[in-house]
Write a protein that holds these residues in place. Structure first.
Motif, PDB file in Angstrom:
ATOM      1  N   GLY A 121       0.748  -1.315  -0.053  1.00 24.55           N
ATOM      2  CA  GLY A 121      -0.090  -0.125   0.083  1.00 24.55           C
ATOM      3  C   GLY A 121       0.833   1.349   0.003  1.00 24.55           C
ATOM      4  N   TYR A 122       0.567   2.139  -0.892  1.00 26.27           N
ATOM      5  CA  TYR A 122       1.640   3.374  -0.958  1.00 26.27           C
ATOM      6  C   TYR A 122       0.505   4.707  -0.648  1.00 26.27           C
ATOM      7  N   ASP A 123       1.087   5.500   0.095  1.00 28.22           N
ATOM      8  CA  ASP A 123       0.307   6.560   0.491  1.00 28.22           C
ATOM      9  C   ASP A 123       1.440   7.496   1.162  1.00 28.22           C
ATOM     10  N   ILE A 124       0.907   8.794   1.519  1.00 25.76           N
ATOM     11  CA  ILE A 124       2.052   9.738   2.222  1.00 25.76           C
ATOM     12  C   ILE A 124       1.692   9.902   3.567  1.00 25.76           C
ATOM     13  N   HIS A 125       2.517  10.422   4.570  1.00 20.19           N
ATOM     14  CA  HIS A 125       2.299  10.560   6.033  1.00 20.19           C
ATOM     15  C   HIS A 125       1.282  11.810   6.027  1.00 20.19           C
ATOM     16  N   GLY A 126       0.679  11.725   6.946  1.00 19.35           N
ATOM     17  CA  GLY A 126      -0.232  12.882   7.206  1.00 19.35           C
ATOM     18  C   GLY A 126      -1.794  12.577   6.985  1.00 19.35           C
ATOM     19  N   ASN A 127      -2.042  11.403   6.677  1.00 18.53           N
ATOM     20  CA  ASN A 127      -3.400  11.124   6.488  1.00 18.53           C
ATOM     21  C   ASN A 127      -3.867   9.784   7.179  1.00 18.53           C
ATOM     22  N   TRP A 128      -4.972   9.098   6.718  1.00 19.58           N
ATOM     23  CA  TRP A 128      -5.413   7.837   7.408  1.00 19.58           C
ATOM     24  C   TRP A 128      -4.315   6.569   7.171  1.00 19.58           C
ATOM     25  N   ALA A 129      -3.347   6.851   6.415  1.00 21.58           N
ATOM     26  CA  ALA A 129      -2.507   5.734   6.101  1.00 21.58           C
ATOM     27  C   ALA A 129      -1.453   5.641   7.335  1.00 21.58           C
ATOM     28  N   ASP A 130      -1.359   6.672   7.870  1.00 19.06           N
ATOM     29  CA  ASP A 130      -0.584   6.366   9.362  1.00 19.06           C
ATOM     30  C   ASP A 130      -1.269   5.811  10.313  1.00 19.06           C
ATOM     31  N   ASP A 131      -2.803   5.807  10.251  1.00 13.10           N
ATOM     32  CA  ASP A 131      -3.308   4.751  10.969  1.00 13.10           C
ATOM     33  C   ASP A 131      -3.452   3.207  10.733  1.00 13.10           C
ATOM     34  N   LEU A 132      -3.545   3.086   9.350  1.00 12.56           N
ATOM     35  CA  LEU A 132      -3.278   1.792   9.005  1.00 12.56           C
ATOM     36  C   LEU A 132      -1.852   1.176   9.369  1.00 12.56           C
ATOM     37  N   TYR A 133      -0.916   2.032   9.253  1.00  8.73           N
ATOM     38  CA  TYR A 133       0.515   1.673   9.659  1.00  8.73           C
ATOM     39  C   TYR A 133       0.358   0.870  11.046  1.00  8.73           C
ATOM     40  N   GLU A 134      -0.150   1.856  11.899  1.00  4.41           N
ATOM     41  CA  GLU A 134      -0.286   1.407  13.240  1.00  4.41           C
ATOM     42  C   GLU A 134      -1.053   0.032  13.464  1.00  4.41           C
ATOM     43  N   TYR A 135      -2.014   0.200  12.780  1.00  5.13           N
ATOM     44  CA  TYR A 135      -3.100  -1.083  12.797  1.00  5.13           C
ATOM     45  C   TYR A 135      -2.392  -2.180  12.505  1.00  5.13           C
ATOM     46  N   LEU A 136      -1.657  -2.212  11.452  1.00  3.50           N
ATOM     47  CA  LEU A 136      -0.904  -3.569  11.122  1.00  3.50           C
ATOM     48  C   LEU A 136       0.312  -4.112  11.981  1.00  3.50           C
ATOM     49  N   LYS A 137       0.823  -3.091  12.728  1.00  2.65           N
ATOM     50  CA  LYS A 137       1.595  -3.501  13.786  1.00  2.65           C
ATOM     51  C   LYS A 137       1.190  -4.572  14.557  1.00  2.65           C
ATOM     52  N   GLY A 138      -0.242  -4.293  15.137  1.00  2.00           N
ATOM     53  CA  GLY A 138      -0.741  -5.141  15.948  1.00  2.00           C
ATOM     54  C   GLY A 138      -1.542  -6.356  15.453  1.00  2.00           C
ATOM     55  N   ASN A 139      -1.699  -6.175  14.311  1.00  4.83           N
ATOM     56  CA  ASN A 139      -2.791  -7.284  13.429  1.00  4.83           C
ATOM     57  C   ASN A 139      -2.181  -8.116  12.288  1.00  4.83           C
ATOM     58  N   ARG A 140      -0.741  -7.692  11.941  1.00  5.42           N
ATOM     59  CA  ARG A 140      -0.310  -8.729  11.207  1.00  5.42           C
ATOM     60  C   ARG A 140      -0.066  -9.974  11.324  1.00  5.42           C
ATOM     61  N   SER A 141       0.249 -10.294  12.336  1.00  4.04           N
ATOM     62  CA  SER A 141       0.305 -11.824  12.759  1.00  4.04           C
ATOM     63  C   SER A 141      -0.669 -12.430  12.502  1.00  4.04           C
ATOM     64  N   THR A 142      -1.964 -12.050  12.398  1.00  7.03           N
ATOM     65  CA  THR A 142      -3.211 -12.927  12.302  1.00  7.03           C
ATOM     66  C   THR A 142      -3.569 -12.991  10.883  1.00  7.03           C
ATOM     67  N   LEU A 143      -2.802 -12.655  10.093  1.00  9.64           N
ATOM     68  CA  LEU A 143      -2.835 -12.676   8.718  1.00  9.64           C
ATOM     69  C   LEU A 143      -2.703 -14.249   8.333  1.00  9.64           C
ATOM     70  N   PRO A 144      -3.440 -14.650   7.071  1.00 10.93           N
ATOM     71  CA  PRO A 144      -3.014 -16.235   6.966  1.00 10.93           C
ATOM     72  C   PRO A 144      -1.441 -16.477   6.528  1.00 10.93           C
ATOM     73  N   LYS A 145      -1.047 -17.583   6.411  1.00 12.85           N
ATOM     74  CA  LYS A 145       0.192 -18.027   6.086  1.00 12.85           C
ATOM     75  C   LYS A 145       0.709 -17.443   4.695  1.00 12.85           C
ATOM     76  N   ASP A 146       1.911 -16.995   4.885  1.00 12.83           N
ATOM     77  CA  ASP A 146       2.668 -16.250   3.728  1.00 12.83           C
ATOM     78  C   ASP A 146       1.844 -15.091   3.173  1.00 12.83           C
ATOM     79  N   SER A 147       1.124 -14.511   3.879  1.00  7.85           N
ATOM     80  CA  SER A 147       0.329 -13.207   3.604  1.00  7.85           C
ATOM     81  C   SER A 147       1.025 -12.127   4.348  1.00  7.85           C
ATOM     82  N   ASP A 148       0.832 -10.749   3.661  1.00  8.55           N
ATOM     83  CA  ASP A 148       1.373  -9.606   4.433  1.00  8.55           C
ATOM     84  C   ASP A 148       0.784  -8.547   3.546  1.00  8.55           C
ATOM     85  N   ILE A 149       0.681  -7.441   4.514  1.00  8.30           N
ATOM     86  CA  ILE A 149       0.240  -6.092   4.011  1.00  8.30           C
ATOM     87  C   ILE A 149       1.268  -5.049   4.442  1.00  8.30           C
TER      88      ILE A 149
END
Length: 392
Positions: free
Chosen positions: A192-220
């Motif tokens: 996912g490509y975006d710039i700082h200073g909008n909702w992408a900052d929130d997504l970045y933080e969300y992924l920190k805590g939820n990336r581990s729950t993705l299926p095998k060999d999947s990543d965002i």
């Protein structure tokens, strides 16, 4: 407590300055109940109660004019109603300040080393438009007449599958992924490509805590980079993607054709690019009939519909220069309205070219919408949203 108090005595008891008391007098908030033989202003117990209300309201953000209005309507409005109304006003102000802060952050993230004010103004205009789009999307999500989450519909239309490599351009809050988290396939990669200073900052933080729950060999991943810079596309083209999405983005991008070419060059043969059409929708038919039913001239709706259709056709032709096949996909998104003012705002946003005529007839339009809502409980606006699915 004394039966009557001087200005100094009541100010001391309430913990305010004599100057503040004079201002409240001048503004008509607290008048003396009488005067002493020496012509000193006098106040009583009821004056102290009024003064304490003034102090309380001032501390929770009321302006003096708002306090005056509240005092004048003291018998008509309860303390709870007064405070709830003020809380809503303050939350609205906070939201507006947060939006303004978001615009500044976006401008700081995107300006070059030697920016001019035209560049900054353009960035802020785009961010304000983006915020408006966000608000409309959130409203639509919570008022969907069919009860189906909007981003579930979009996800379903893209037929994601195991092994996909997805380029999400302007990923923003990441609702396409968040709303379908449990449906993401194995071996599925998203950049996912975006710039700082909008909702992408929130997504970045969300992924920190939820990336581990993705299926095998999947990543965002969220990659903070400006999509208007050549070096960003040099990085993107180091990979090849099976699918690319650019939803609600093109209004903020300079050089649309260059953007489309870059997307095409980033896809594998047979790859899919999904992008908004920004063209006509069932909403135009809804308003064409609704305005006619009001007994008003609906030519501004027809003119805008024709303009949007021409834009849609031109964009399809542009896309066809870089993709072998371009299909129009219309996803239904009927919306329930139980507030005439909100529906009126939607009308003005859609038909800015007819704004003068719309405003001239605002009273008649609102009366018609209010009556229809009272009679039917709500108004369902038949609507859909178009996407071009482009195959390389």
């Amino acid at each position: 407590m004394k039966e009557k108090m001087t200005s100094g005595e009541i100010a001391k008891q309430a913990g305010v300055s004599a100057k503040a008391l004079r201002v409240y007098d001048e503004k008509g908030l607290l008048k003396p109940v009488g005067y002493s033989e020496g012509n000193y202003k006098l106040y009583d117990k009821s004056s102290l109660m009024i003064l304490e209300k003034i102090i309380a309201l001032k501390h929770v953000g009321f302006s003096l004019e708002e306090i005056k209005s509240s005092l004048e309507n003291d018998e008509q409005e309860s303390i709870e109603a007064t405070l709830r109304k003020q809380l809503q006003l303050m939350e609205d102000r906070i939201y507006q300040l947060q939006k303004s802060a978001g615009c500044i952050k976006a401008a700081l993230a995107r300006i070059d080393e030697n920016p001019d004010w035209d560049d900054v103004a353009d960035i802020i205009r785009k961010m304000e438009f983006s915020q408006g789009q966000d608000e409309r999307r959130w409203y639509a999500a919570s008022h969907a007449a069919d009860g189906i989450e909007w981003y579930v519909k979009i996800y379903d239309s893209l037929n994601f599958e195991e092994g996909d490599r997805v380029l999400d351009l302007g990923c923003s809050f990441g609702l396409l992924w968040r709303e379908n988290w449990d449906r993401i396939p194995v071996n599925f990669q998203v950049d996912g490509y975006d710039i700082h200073g909008n909702w992408a900052d929130d997504l970045y933080e969300y992924l920190k805590g939820n990336r581990s729950t993705l299926p095998k060999d999947s990543d965002i991943q969220v990659i903070f980079s400006n999509l208007e810079l050549d070096e960003t596309w040099d990085r993107i083209r180091e990979k090849r993607y099976t699918k690319a999405v650019a939803h609600y983005l093109l209004n903020y991008i300079e050089g649309r054709e260059k953007f489309v070419r870059n997307v095409s060059e980033s896809l594998v043969s047979g790859g899919l690019f999904s992008v908004n059409t920004y063209g006509i929708s069932k909403m135009d038919s809804f308003w064409e009939k609704m305005i006619a039913d009001m007994g008003l001239d609906n030519s501004f709706v027809i003119a805008r519909r024709d303009e949007l259709k021409a834009n849609e056709d031109a964009f399809k032709e542009e896309l066809s220069g870089y993709f072998k096949r371009v299909d129009l996909v219309a996803l239904p998104c009927p919306i329930i309205y139980d507030d005439a003012e909100l529906l009126f705002q939607r009308l003005t946003k859609r038909y800015a070219g007819g704004i003068r005529y719309i405003e001239q007839n605002k009273e008649k339009i609102l009366a018609f919408l209010d009556k229809k809502i009272q009679e039917e409980g709500s108004i369902v606006m038949d609507n859909d949203s178009g996407f071009f699915h482009c195959y390389k």
